[in-house]
Design a protein around this motif. Sequence first.
Motif, PDB file in Angstrom:
ATOM      1  N   ARG A  82      -2.841  -1.264  10.076  1.00  0.00           N
ATOM      2  CA  ARG A  82      -2.048  -0.427  10.983  1.00  0.00           C
ATOM      3  C   ARG A  82      -0.857  -1.155  11.607  1.00  0.00           C
ATOM      4  O   ARG A  82       0.066  -0.537  12.070  1.00  0.00           O
ATOM      5  N   LEU A 134      -1.584   8.879  -1.247  1.00  0.00           N
ATOM      6  CA  LEU A 134      -0.281   8.215  -1.397  1.00  0.00           C
ATOM      7  C   LEU A 134       0.471   8.783  -2.608  1.00  0.00           C
ATOM      8  O   LEU A 134       1.683   8.993  -2.554  1.00  0.00           O
ATOM      9  N   THR A 152      -1.482  -1.100  -4.153  1.00  0.00           N
ATOM     10  CA  THR A 152      -2.633  -0.191  -4.083  1.00  0.00           C
ATOM     11  C   THR A 152      -2.113   1.226  -3.854  1.00  0.00           C
ATOM     12  O   THR A 152      -1.220   1.432  -3.041  1.00  0.00           O
ATOM     13  N   ALA A 196      -7.576  -3.394   3.837  1.00  0.00           N
ATOM     14  CA  ALA A 196      -6.835  -2.140   3.637  1.00  0.00           C
ATOM     15  C   ALA A 196      -6.785  -1.328   4.925  1.00  0.00           C
ATOM     16  O   ALA A 196      -7.445  -1.668   5.902  1.00  0.00           O
ATOM     17  N   SER A 197      -5.969  -0.284   4.889  1.00  0.00           N
ATOM     18  CA  SER A 197      -5.760   0.577   6.059  1.00  0.00           C
ATOM     19  C   SER A 197      -5.218  -0.260   7.235  1.00  0.00           C
ATOM     20  O   SER A 197      -5.679  -0.121   8.359  1.00  0.00           O
ATOM     21  N   LYS A 247      -9.853   2.112  -8.636  1.00  0.00           N
ATOM     22  CA  LYS A 247     -10.454   2.271  -7.310  1.00  0.00           C
ATOM     23  C   LYS A 247     -11.608   3.262  -7.415  1.00  0.00           C
ATOM     24  O   LYS A 247     -11.440   4.383  -7.919  1.00  0.00           O
ATOM     25  N   ARG A 293      -8.921   2.425   9.911  1.00  0.00           N
ATOM     26  CA  ARG A 293      -9.737   3.612  10.192  1.00  0.00           C
ATOM     27  C   ARG A 293     -10.962   3.243  11.040  1.00  0.00           C
ATOM     28  O   ARG A 293     -11.434   4.054  11.831  1.00  0.00           O
ATOM     29  N   THR A 341      -3.456  -5.494   1.810  1.00  0.00           N
ATOM     30  CA  THR A 341      -2.570  -4.476   1.249  1.00  0.00           C
ATOM     31  C   THR A 341      -1.855  -3.804   2.410  1.00  0.00           C
ATOM     32  O   THR A 341      -2.479  -3.219   3.293  1.00  0.00           O
ATOM     33  N   ASN A 394      -3.583   5.521  -3.702  1.00  0.00           N
ATOM     34  CA  ASN A 394      -4.765   6.386  -3.597  1.00  0.00           C
ATOM     35  C   ASN A 394      -4.276   7.818  -3.808  1.00  0.00           C
ATOM     36  O   ASN A 394      -3.055   8.045  -3.873  1.00  0.00           O
ATOM     37  N   ASP A 414       0.851  -1.192   0.000  1.00  0.00           N
ATOM     38  CA  ASP A 414       0.000   0.000   0.000  1.00  0.00           C
ATOM     39  C   ASP A 414       0.888   1.245   0.000  1.00  0.00           C
ATOM     40  O   ASP A 414       1.158   1.830   1.051  1.00  0.00           O
ATOM     41  N   PHE A 472     -11.580  -0.725   5.101  1.00  0.00           N
ATOM     42  CA  PHE A 472     -10.506   0.066   5.738  1.00  0.00           C
ATOM     43  C   PHE A 472     -10.474  -0.254   7.231  1.00  0.00           C
ATOM     44  O   PHE A 472     -11.031   0.479   8.045  1.00  0.00           O
TER      45      PHE A 472
HETATM   46  O1  G3P Z   1      -5.454   1.250   0.949  1.00  0.00           O
HETATM   47  C1  G3P Z   1      -6.093   2.201   1.751  1.00  0.00           C
HETATM   48  C2  G3P Z   1      -5.138   2.825   2.652  1.00  0.00           C
HETATM   49  O2  G3P Z   1      -4.151   3.506   1.927  1.00  0.00           O
HETATM   50  C3  G3P Z   1      -5.700   3.723   3.687  1.00  0.00           C
HETATM   51  O3  G3P Z   1      -4.850   3.630   4.740  1.00  0.00           O
HETATM   52  O4  G3P Z   1      -3.601   4.313   6.686  1.00  0.00           O
HETATM   53  O5  G3P Z   1      -4.692   6.045   5.236  1.00  0.00           O
HETATM   54  O6  G3P Z   1      -6.054   4.537   6.702  1.00  0.00           O
HETATM   55  P1  G3P Z   1      -4.817   4.705   5.909  1.00  0.00           P
END
Ligand code: G3P
Length: 219
Positions: free
Chosen positions: A166, A31, A26, A163-164, A83, A132, A183, A28, A6, A129
Amino acid sequence: MKFFIDTANIDQIREMQELGIIDGVTTNPSLLSKEGAEPIEQLEKICEIVDGPISAEVVGLTTEEMVKEARDLSKIAPNIVIKIPMTKDGIKAVKILEKEGIKTNVTLVFSQNQVLIAAKAGASYISPFIGRLMDNGQNEIDMLRESMEIINAYGFKSEIIVASIRNARHVIEAARIGSHIATIPFAVLEKMFKHPRTDEGLDAFLKDWEKLQDKLKNQ
Ligand code: G3P
């Protein structure tokens, strides 16, 4: 279980790709913005390094805008996945794009109901996610488990991209639940390799080996 990375950072992608553990990437808008490079060029570079699915996100909000952007982004390389945010317009765009053979990844997914809708729309990938959700004080692991139950109960074609993420524990939980893909940020991948007892053990083996060599030399 497939591992995606990611990030939109070329050095990080290359380093993990060389280890042979990366099946996709991945990105976004956040990123890509962190890298500061022209986004299309950056995505082209990423596609040259990894031949698995590379997610690139649309920024338009209407179905029409998303579909147009997706068609353009999909020209970057055959492995580009689009996406699409989990909105009503997004879901309409998913239907249109999947029919055209353009793979989609429904993003910003936070509930089992959203997973069900995205799966019914025919998304190739769905991204809950979980980090989050955890930040929000909700049980991210239950959400993931129930989402996988829904996908498996009906044999939906959608693959879940956790995703997301931690921390390294999140990857273990995702694997225990049987999620298709995680990811993972670069820093978490690094942590997954490490255990202090591995370093201590290696150090001790090498010291003992040296001792033996000295002993044999002095015989
Ligand atoms: O793939 C989704 C990811 O990039 C979001 O992660 O850490 O911004 O919640 P985050």
